[in-house]
Write an enzyme that holds these catalytic residues in place. Structure first.
Site, short mmCIF file in Angstrom:
data_model
loop_
_atom_site.label_atom_id
_atom_site.label_comp_id
_atom_site.label_asym_id
_atom_site.label_seq_id
_atom_site.Cartn_x
_atom_site.Cartn_y
_atom_site.Cartn_z
N HIS A 58 14.35 -14.27 11.50
CA HIS A 58 14.18 -12.90 11.71
C HIS A 58 14.94 -12.33 13.00
O HIS A 58 15.15 -11.25 13.28
CB HIS A 58 12.86 -12.34 11.75
N ASP A 59 15.60 -13.54 13.79
CA ASP A 59 16.28 -13.01 14.82
C ASP A 59 17.92 -13.11 14.90
O ASP A 59 18.27 -13.12 15.70
CB ASP A 59 15.73 -14.01 16.08
N ASP A 104 5.82 -18.78 20.25
CA ASP A 104 6.82 -17.96 20.72
C ASP A 104 7.08 -18.46 22.12
O ASP A 104 6.46 -18.23 22.97
CB ASP A 104 6.39 -16.76 20.43
N ASN A 128 1.01 -1.22 -0.03
CA ASN A 128 -0.16 0.09 -0.03
C ASN A 128 0.83 1.31 0.34
O ASN A 128 0.27 2.33 0.37
CB ASN A 128 -0.99 -0.08 1.07
N GLU A 164 8.83 -22.47 19.68
CA GLU A 164 10.09 -22.09 19.77
C GLU A 164 10.94 -22.42 21.26
O GLU A 164 10.53 -22.10 22.25
CB GLU A 164 10.24 -20.55 19.47
N ASP A 196 3.27 -5.71 4.08
CA ASP A 196 1.88 -5.88 4.82
C ASP A 196 1.33 -7.34 3.91
O ASP A 196 1.82 -7.75 3.19
CB ASP A 196 1.11 -4.54 4.41
N ASP A 198 3.20 2.57 1.97
CA ASP A 198 3.60 3.21 3.10
C ASP A 198 4.94 3.02 3.56
O ASP A 198 5.34 3.39 4.74
CB ASP A 198 2.78 2.92 4.20
N ASP A 217 1.89 -17.36 14.03
CA ASP A 217 2.92 -17.07 15.23
C ASP A 217 2.12 -16.65 16.44
O ASP A 217 1.53 -15.65 16.41
CB ASP A 217 3.93 -15.88 14.74
O1 TEU Z 1 12.73 -15.18 20.11
C1 TEU Z 1 13.07 -15.44 21.56
C2 TEU Z 1 14.47 -15.92 21.67
O2 TEU Z 1 14.35 -16.78 22.56
C3 TEU Z 1 15.82 -15.84 21.01
O3 TEU Z 1 15.74 -16.99 20.10
C4 TEU Z 1 15.84 -14.51 20.15
O4 TEU Z 1 16.81 -14.77 19.48
C5 TEU Z 1 15.59 -13.33 20.97
O5 TEU Z 1 15.92 -12.41 20.14
C6 TEU Z 1 16.71 -13.39 22.08
O6 TEU Z 1 18.10 -12.99 21.59
C7 TEU Z 1 11.19 -14.92 20.12
C8 TEU Z 1 11.00 -14.05 18.91
O7 TEU Z 1 11.40 -14.82 17.67
C9 TEU Z 1 11.63 -12.97 18.69
O8 TEU Z 1 11.41 -12.13 17.67
C10 TEU Z 1 11.12 -12.00 20.11
O9 TEU Z 1 11.99 -10.81 20.14
C11 TEU Z 1 11.05 -12.86 21.42
O10 TEU Z 1 10.76 -14.11 21.16
C12 TEU Z 1 10.03 -12.10 22.32
O11 TEU Z 1 8.80 -12.19 21.91
#
Ligand code: TEU
Length: 544
Positions: free
Chosen positions: A325-326, A199, A23, A254, A29, A25, A98
């Site tokens: 993403h982490d 999560d 969109n 997770e 999305d 911005d 998620d």
């Molecule tokens: O990540 C939680 C987590 O235990 C780690 O693996 C993660 O790398 C975190 O950044 C700590 O270093 C989950 C989600 O994947 C993350 O994106 C969230 O920030 C976190 O939980 C809190 O919800």
């Protein structure tokens, strides 16, 4: 009995705010995902894991949720969600949502109520404790730096937050909380969602006496104090029996803090999760102080971790990932994103797609997207990086050194927009994106990869096809060869009927190696007559 769909699936992870902006911005999305459904289908993947899209103040990239049943306007509407889900299903692709079960946002109505008074009906939806010696109740530290307890002046008590102070931990000891989460899972399952990624589920059972941690090693603290609590298996079994079994949905937890010794407790057939993400390799290069305390790693250590987890999961089912993403981009972290970016990206994808367990591929890794180097700490967007630097500054750490750590392992590395083409905003958006575009979009982009038969993207597609046509890659045994080799990661996958050999050269060296046996099914270099060596970052899969 046929294996469930997710055992032979390849799953694609979409971090929506960085995938595609629909969109204009500047933020990714749901409409953007809808625009790219045919691309997702073209990858050959079977399911999408979608990071949170719920109402959120956005402190932690949407992992601080203030309404689990509403789509944040940043991502669109519930109608957009329904259209996206229908579009995925029409293409034979399932959707995994998620669900953040360990904490909510501090803006969630439950917490807004809970902090109002000690006798508020929602008070025990969270963990409130008196301070100790005019400080926090114990010495626990947040994943994001500083104490895991926040003093709240309204009632003069502290609340627990393993992550940011805007993410108070919910109290799963409270049956009302457990029912709330069952209901919200049912809400999404009734909408036709096919799976749930849970999560930090390994942290939902707390040690109610909240003992001080007796170790300065943060990952040990996670394992011994935050995860693996006394009622974890019980809470998981309750969800399995009262929700998941009724829908036959995929559940992947997770699992920070789990170990090869205890993982099967959480995967018990009929009582547990279907799969769980472990972090053995993902924490390998983290020192005692965690993510921003990098330590060197060696290939034998890396291989030993995969070996121990494969052994631990022989009765269960593994999940395989090398990035998300982490974490930093896999080609920058485990490969060589300079001289051998293409070769090492393909090698890592070969590893991902030929190990035992369901592979999860993170958006952009199918074209070898790389880390994005910040020039200043002020450019960091992620709360984990920003909070960690704030704490490091208090501790007197050197800014240039800390910037190096953030550039090595910060989560922003994985959150730059997907590079669709080489235009100004990489085809991600028509407006300035919320995160900088990696300048290498000039040559690292999907459009250019599509038209190159030897691209990482087309190699990934070939690997997916190989995995789907070779049952040995799904159910075959795994046998590692020479765990102590510092350069080579080689292994067999075999059943009574088929036997494959995978050779991966994790180095810049050209190494002697006999490749004359069998026939090559796939490789990241052109076939050559000389079958006596492995070239730098060469990957081959051979049928014996
Ligand atoms: O990540 C939680 C987590 O235990 C780690 O693996 C993660 O790398 C975190 O950044 C700590 O270093 C989950 C989600 O994947 C993350 O994106 C969230 O920030 C976190 O939980 C809190 O919800």
């Amino acid at each position: 009995m046929p294996l469930p769909w997710w055992t032979h699936a390849v799953i694609y992870q979409i971090y929506p705010r960085s995938f595609k902006d629909g969109n204009g911005d500047g933020v990714g999305d749901l409409r953007g995902i809808i625009d790219k459904l045919d691309y997702i289908k073209s990858l050959g993947v079977d399911a999408v894991w979608l990071n949170p899209i719920y109402h959120s103040p956005g402190v932690d990239g949407g992992y601080d949720i203030s309404d689990y049943r509403a789509i944040d306007p940043l991502f669109g509407t519930m109608e957009d969600f329904d259209e996206m889900l229908q579009g995925l299903h029409q293409r034979g692709i399932r959707l995994i949502m998620d669900i953040v079960v360990n904490h909510t946002s501090d803006q969630h109505p439950w917490f807004v109520e809970s902090r109002k008074s000690k006798d508020n009906p929602y008070r025990h939806y969270y963990f409130w404790r008196k301070g100790r010696d005019s400080g926090p109740p114990n010495n626990w530290l947040s994943f994001f730096g500083g104490s895991a307890w926040q003093f709240d002046p309204i009632t003069g008590e502290y609340y627990l937050h393993l992550f940011s102070k805007e993410q108070p931990d919910v109290n799963w000891e409270n049956p009302a909380v457990r029912n709330e989460f069952k209901e919200l899972m049912i809400f999404w399952l009734n909408k036709g969602v096919d799976g749930l990624r849970l999560d930090v589920i390994t942290a939902i059972s707390k040690r109610k006496d909240f003992p001080d941690s007796d170790t300065s090693d943060f990952n040990k603290t996670i394992e011994r104090y935050y995860a693996n609590g006394p009622r974890l298996s019980e809470f998981i079994a309750e969800l399995r029996e009262q929700v998941w079994n009724k829908y036959g949905c995929l559940t992947v937890g997770e699992g920070p803090g789990i170990t090869p010794d205890n993982v099967m407790e959480y995967l018990q057939p009929g009582r547990g999760l279907d799969m769980i993400f472990h972090f053995g390799h993902m924490f390998l290069d983290q020192g005692k102080a965690g993510r921003f305390d990098p330590v060197p790693w060696t290939l034998p250590e890396f291989k030993r971790i995969f070996l121990s987890w494969d052994k631990a999961l022989v009765q269960g089912w593994g999940s395989i990932f090398l990035g998300n993403h982490d974490f930093a981009r896999m080609v920058s972290r485990w490969g060589n994103d300079k001289t051998y970016r293409t070769e090492s990206a393909k090698l890592l994808l070969t590893l991902l797609l030929t190990l035992r367990g369901t592979p999860f591929i993170y958006q952009g890794d199918e074209i070898g997207m790389t880390n994005f180097i910040l020039k200043s700490i002020n450019e960091a967007v992620d709360v984990e990086s920003r909070n960690a630097w704030a704490q490091a500054r208090i501790d007197g750490k050197n800014e240039a050194v800390f910037l190096k750590h953030i550039n090595y392992s910060g989560r922003d590395n994985a959150r730059t927009p997907v590079q669709w083409d080489d235009s100004d905003y990489a085809g991600f958006s028509s407006a300035k994106p919320w995160m900088p575009i990696n300048p290498n979009k000039a040559y690292v982009n999907i459009k250019s990869e599509e038209v190159n038969a030897d691209s990482i993207l087309n190699y990934f597609r070939s690997l997916v096809h190989l995995r789907k046509t070779m049952p040995v890659l799904i159910t075959g045994n795994f046998e590692l060869v020479n765990v102590n080799d510092y350069h080579l990661f080689t292994y067999y996958r075999f059943t009574d009927e088929q036997r494959l050999f995978v050779a991966l050269n994790f180095s810049e060296e050209t190494l002697p190696f006999n490749l004359s046996e069998g026939n090559r099914l796939i490789g990241n270099y052109p076939l050559k007559s000389d079958l006596s060596m492995l070239r730098p970052w060469e990957a081959v899969v051979i049928q014996l």
